[in-house]
Motif scaffolding. Structure first.
Motif, PDB file in Angstrom:
ATOM      1  N   LEU A 168       0.723  -1.152  -0.035  1.00  0.00           N
ATOM      2  CA  LEU A 168      -0.111   0.074  -0.194  1.00  0.00           C
ATOM      3  C   LEU A 168       0.934   1.287  -0.059  1.00  0.00           C
ATOM      4  O   LEU A 168       1.977   1.284   0.370  1.00  0.00           O
ATOM      5  CB  LEU A 168      -0.765  -0.064   1.175  1.00  0.00           C
ATOM      6  N   LEU A 169       0.220   2.436  -0.736  1.00  0.00           N
ATOM      7  CA  LEU A 169       1.098   3.661  -0.648  1.00  0.00           C
ATOM      8  C   LEU A 169       0.250   4.730  -0.507  1.00  0.00           C
ATOM      9  O   LEU A 169      -0.890   4.534  -0.966  1.00  0.00           O
ATOM     10  CB  LEU A 169       2.080   3.583  -1.898  1.00  0.00           C
ATOM     11  N   ALA A 170       0.783   5.780   0.171  1.00  0.00           N
ATOM     12  CA  ALA A 170       0.095   7.112   0.338  1.00  0.00           C
ATOM     13  C   ALA A 170       1.062   7.931   0.547  1.00  0.00           C
ATOM     14  O   ALA A 170       2.258   7.623   1.293  1.00  0.00           O
ATOM     15  CB  ALA A 170      -1.104   6.764   1.704  1.00  0.00           C
ATOM     16  N   ASN A 171       0.743   9.255   0.182  1.00  0.00           N
ATOM     17  CA  ASN A 171       1.844  10.309   0.229  1.00  0.00           C
ATOM     18  C   ASN A 171       1.430  11.305   1.165  1.00  0.00           C
ATOM     19  O   ASN A 171       0.298  11.660   1.245  1.00  0.00           O
ATOM     20  CB  ASN A 171       2.244  10.851  -1.209  1.00  0.00           C
ATOM     21  N   SER A 172       2.383  11.969   1.801  1.00  0.00           N
ATOM     22  CA  SER A 172       2.355  13.297   2.435  1.00  0.00           C
ATOM     23  C   SER A 172       3.512  14.000   2.377  1.00  0.00           C
ATOM     24  O   SER A 172       4.832  13.247   2.515  1.00  0.00           O
ATOM     25  CB  SER A 172       1.808  13.060   4.003  1.00  0.00           C
ATOM     26  N   ASP A 173       3.780  15.124   3.111  1.00  0.00           N
ATOM     27  CA  ASP A 173       5.007  15.705   3.391  1.00  0.00           C
ATOM     28  C   ASP A 173       4.801  15.627   5.069  1.00  0.00           C
ATOM     29  O   ASP A 173       3.650  16.035   5.702  1.00  0.00           O
ATOM     30  CB  ASP A 173       4.964  17.294   3.100  1.00  0.00           C
ATOM     31  N   VAL A 174       6.067  15.615   5.590  1.00  0.00           N
ATOM     32  CA  VAL A 174       6.123  15.550   7.231  1.00  0.00           C
ATOM     33  C   VAL A 174       7.509  16.385   7.612  1.00  0.00           C
ATOM     34  O   VAL A 174       8.509  16.398   6.906  1.00  0.00           O
ATOM     35  CB  VAL A 174       6.351  14.069   7.489  1.00  0.00           C
ATOM     36  N   LYS A 175       7.097  17.134   8.856  1.00  0.00           N
ATOM     37  CA  LYS A 175       8.435  17.708   9.466  1.00  0.00           C
ATOM     38  C   LYS A 175       9.412  16.714  10.180  1.00  0.00           C
ATOM     39  O   LYS A 175       8.771  15.898  10.763  1.00  0.00           O
ATOM     40  CB  LYS A 175       7.797  18.778  10.637  1.00  0.00           C
ATOM     41  N   VAL A 176      10.523  16.938   9.712  1.00  0.00           N
ATOM     42  CA  VAL A 176      11.533  16.076  10.038  1.00  0.00           C
ATOM     43  C   VAL A 176      12.607  16.928  10.859  1.00  0.00           C
ATOM     44  O   VAL A 176      13.114  17.788  10.476  1.00  0.00           O
ATOM     45  CB  VAL A 176      12.314  15.303   9.072  1.00  0.00           C
ATOM     46  N   LEU A 186       6.703   8.572   2.365  1.00  0.00           N
ATOM     47  CA  LEU A 186       6.034   7.630   1.967  1.00  0.00           C
ATOM     48  C   LEU A 186       5.299   6.537   2.978  1.00  0.00           C
ATOM     49  O   LEU A 186       6.130   6.155   3.648  1.00  0.00           O
ATOM     50  CB  LEU A 186       6.479   6.913   0.851  1.00  0.00           C
ATOM     51  N   ALA A 187       4.024   6.573   3.153  1.00  0.00           N
ATOM     52  CA  ALA A 187       3.506   5.525   4.215  1.00  0.00           C
ATOM     53  C   ALA A 187       3.406   4.184   3.365  1.00  0.00           C
ATOM     54  O   ALA A 187       2.544   4.189   2.113  1.00  0.00           O
ATOM     55  CB  ALA A 187       2.076   5.897   4.508  1.00  0.00           C
ATOM     56  N   THR A 188       4.138   3.252   3.659  1.00  0.00           N
ATOM     57  CA  THR A 188       3.780   1.880   2.815  1.00  0.00           C
ATOM     58  C   THR A 188       3.914   0.686   3.856  1.00  0.00           C
ATOM     59  O   THR A 188       4.152   0.803   4.929  1.00  0.00           O
ATOM     60  CB  THR A 188       5.102   2.071   1.817  1.00  0.00           C
ATOM     61  N   THR A 189       3.801  -0.515   3.145  1.00  0.00           N
ATOM     62  CA  THR A 189       3.915  -1.681   3.782  1.00  0.00           C
ATOM     63  C   THR A 189       5.419  -2.259   3.603  1.00  0.00           C
ATOM     64  O   THR A 189       6.079  -2.022   2.477  1.00  0.00           O
ATOM     65  CB  THR A 189       2.837  -2.709   3.578  1.00  0.00           C
ATOM     66  N   SER A 190       5.657  -3.220   4.275  1.00  0.00           N
ATOM     67  CA  SER A 190       7.014  -3.848   4.300  1.00  0.00           C
ATOM     68  C   SER A 190       7.600  -4.532   3.122  1.00  0.00           C
ATOM     69  O   SER A 190       8.641  -4.507   2.438  1.00  0.00           O
ATOM     70  CB  SER A 190       7.325  -4.671   5.586  1.00  0.00           C
ATOM     71  N   ASP A 191       6.500  -5.155   2.200  1.00  0.00           N
ATOM     72  CA  ASP A 191       6.955  -5.744   0.856  1.00  0.00           C
ATOM     73  C   ASP A 191       7.276  -4.791  -0.203  1.00  0.00           C
ATOM     74  O   ASP A 191       7.971  -5.098  -1.172  1.00  0.00           O
ATOM     75  CB  ASP A 191       5.571  -6.297   0.345  1.00  0.00           C
ATOM     76  N   PHE A 192       7.171  -3.489   0.109  1.00  0.00           N
ATOM     77  CA  PHE A 192       7.540  -2.317  -0.729  1.00  0.00           C
ATOM     78  C   PHE A 192       9.004  -2.494  -1.344  1.00  0.00           C
ATOM     79  O   PHE A 192       9.345  -2.483  -2.318  1.00  0.00           O
ATOM     80  CB  PHE A 192       7.327  -1.039  -0.327  1.00  0.00           C
ATOM     81  N   PHE A 193       9.882  -2.848  -0.259  1.00  0.00           N
ATOM     82  CA  PHE A 193      11.262  -2.803  -0.453  1.00  0.00           C
ATOM     83  C   PHE A 193      11.760  -4.131  -1.255  1.00  0.00           C
ATOM     84  O   PHE A 193      12.476  -4.006  -2.178  1.00  0.00           O
ATOM     85  CB  PHE A 193      12.009  -2.721   0.749  1.00  0.00           C
ATOM     86  N   ALA A 194      11.144  -5.045  -0.866  1.00  0.00           N
ATOM     87  CA  ALA A 194      11.400  -6.418  -1.674  1.00  0.00           C
ATOM     88  C   ALA A 194      10.776  -6.572  -2.954  1.00  0.00           C
ATOM     89  O   ALA A 194      11.910  -6.786  -3.989  1.00  0.00           O
ATOM     90  CB  ALA A 194      11.195  -7.650  -0.797  1.00  0.00           C
ATOM     91  N   MET A 195       9.807  -5.961  -2.842  1.00  0.00           N
ATOM     92  CA  MET A 195       8.791  -6.215  -4.322  1.00  0.00           C
ATOM     93  C   MET A 195       9.603  -5.320  -5.471  1.00  0.00           C
ATOM     94  O   MET A 195       9.703  -5.628  -6.462  1.00  0.00           O
ATOM     95  CB  MET A 195       7.579  -5.770  -4.164  1.00  0.00           C
ATOM     96  N   PHE A 196      10.355  -3.993  -4.771  1.00  0.00           N
ATOM     97  CA  PHE A 196      10.833  -3.198  -5.991  1.00  0.00           C
ATOM     98  C   PHE A 196      12.126  -3.063  -5.779  1.00  0.00           C
ATOM     99  O   PHE A 196      12.923  -2.109  -6.407  1.00  0.00           O
ATOM    100  CB  PHE A 196      10.144  -1.643  -5.680  1.00  0.00           C
TER     101      PHE A 196
END
Length: 439
Positions: free
Chosen positions: A96-104, A119-129
């Motif tokens: 899953l992916l959703a975008n926003s800006d955040v103060k860091v 990027l709000a995402t789930t852990s498979d994002f890194f292995a899948m891509f």
């Protein structure tokens, strides 16, 4: 025989250096302009996941009212549809992916807070891509399930906050939450940023933003919704949003879902699953229609016309310019060969065939192309350097790889041979008797 033709060609080119220089310059400028734009086009239109893209799909269902979406489902999903499909676990991998800006901000650091894309995402994002890590790794399933405050950061953010040192285990503040760093990415620059491509069909060719750099902060999806609540971006809404940025129950499409399906049978099964899901949601009154779509990664990029229209236009204009340069080269070669009619007439009288004269002239044209290719290569490097100075998202992609380097010389020689066909044909038809009478 070919060595003999080469020797004759070299002597001929040295005999009239000005004419030779003009022909080489015409080829070099045309090749330099066309290869600069063709290289940019090549870099922007390539496969971002070579060898894997055929197994990556982008499922779409449509929760919008009847008649709202034109030409198929909306480009992203509403929250409930995305979570429903994701929790079904019907894919080999899914994200899953959703975008926003955040103060860091790094606690204890004197650096001012930074406003960065998250990027709000789930852990498979890194292995899948196939996202590479420099330090640490992605968060675990337990971290995601417990909504732990963990994050993966980019190498550039790690350089800015921690001087490039291993920051795994250290803390970074996201908005008002302290988050533990579990991974630091290597320099990762997909072209385009394929997982965020959407809405390209409606952008009228203004798609440079698809080549922006990846986000600096990656946070587990449901943790991110809590950390940065109220700051998420919607793709579109078909109703009023009671709390801007808080979109879980809003009539909005704002969450993307990518899945990896390792066989054609699994892809077919997933399409059936989506169709069944859409029909079920319509029966429940949540969907107005049952249209679904699940393009592969490359199909999705094609559908969104990811290559900016100005890059396509520049490529066509550059090749038109190359054609003009070739027409000039044709004229120069024709003048050069016909000025040697007496010499050609003597060769013909001594027994040289028309084919031999034709071949000799083509070898000479090919040598012009080879030297012009060297000039075109240098001008291509200059052109790509100029592209890198432009304020466009894809500027840092502009470099000449080995394949395009070889194509530069192939194109230069092929173009010069093409330009030399007509002059060589005319030269081979010189009547020897007539030329001998003029001596």
């Amino acid at each position: 025989m070919f060595a003999y033709y080469l020797d004759l060609a070299l002597r001929s080119l040295k005999r009239n250096r000005t004419l030779t220089a003009l022909m080489v310059l015409a080829i070099a400028v045309g090749i330099g302009a066309s290869m600069t734009t063709l290289t940019v086009m090549h870099l922007l239109s390539g496969d971002p996941l070579p060898g894997r893209s055929a197994h990556i799909y982008y499922p779409q269902v449509d929760a919008s009212p009847a008649g709202y979406a034109k030409g198929g489902p909306l480009d992203v999903l509403d929250y409930h549809s995305a979570v429903d499909l994701w929790t079904a676990h019907r894919a080999d991998r899914q994200a899953l992916l959703a975008n926003s800006d955040v103060k860091v901000q790094a606690p204890g650091s004197t650096l001012p807070p930074l406003m960065l894309p998250m990027l709000a995402t789930t852990s498979d994002f890194f292995a899948m891509f196939d996202v590479p890590f420099q330090y640490g790794s992605a968060w675990t399933a337990e971290d995601a399930a417990s909504r732990a405050r963990v994050a993966v950061i980019s190498s550039s953010l790690n350089d800015r906050l921690f001087g490039g040192a291993n920051s795994v285990g250290k803390t970074v503040r996201l908005k008002d939450s302290d988050v533990r760093i579990v991974g630091v990415l290597q320099k990762w620059r997909p072209s385009p940023r394929f997982y965020d491509v959407r809405g390209g069909r409606f952008a009228q060719g203004q798609t440079s933003s698809f080549y922006d750099k990846p986000q600096d902060v990656f946070v587990p999806f449901f943790s991110a919704l809590e950390i940065n609540d109220g700051n998420f971006w919607q793709f579109t809404c078909w109703g009023a949003v009671s709390t801007p940025g808080h979109l879980q129950d809003a009539p909005c499409a704002w969450v993307a879902l990518w899945v990896q399906l390792d066989s054609a049978a699994k892809a077919t099964d997933y399409r059936s699953f989506m169709t069944h899901y859409a029909q079920e949601q319509k029966q429940l009154g949540r969907f107005a229609n049952t249209q679904t779509r699940m393009p592969s990664l490359m199909q999705w990029l094609d559908l969104n016309h990811v290559v900016p229209s100005d890059v396509r236009l520049q490529t066509w204009l550059a090749f038109a310019f190359l054609a003009i340069c070739l027409f000039n080269t044709v004229g120069l070669l024709l003048a050069k060969f016909l000025r040697r009619s007496n010499e050609i007439g003597v060769r013909r009288a001594l027994g040289a065939s028309r084919g031999a004269v034709f071949a000799q002239c083509l070898v000479e044209a090919g040598m012009v192309g080879l030297v012009g290719g060297i000039g075109g290569w240098l001008l291509t490097l200059l052109g790509l350097w100029l592209v890198r100075q432009q304020p466009v998202e894809y500027a840092d992609f502009a470099h000449l790889d080995l394949g395009m380097f070889g194509l530069t010389f192939v194109l230069a020689i092929a173009a010069s041979l093409l330009a030399g066909v007509l002059p060589a044909l005319r030269a081979s038809r010189v009547a020897p008797g007539l030329q001998l009478k003029t001596l």
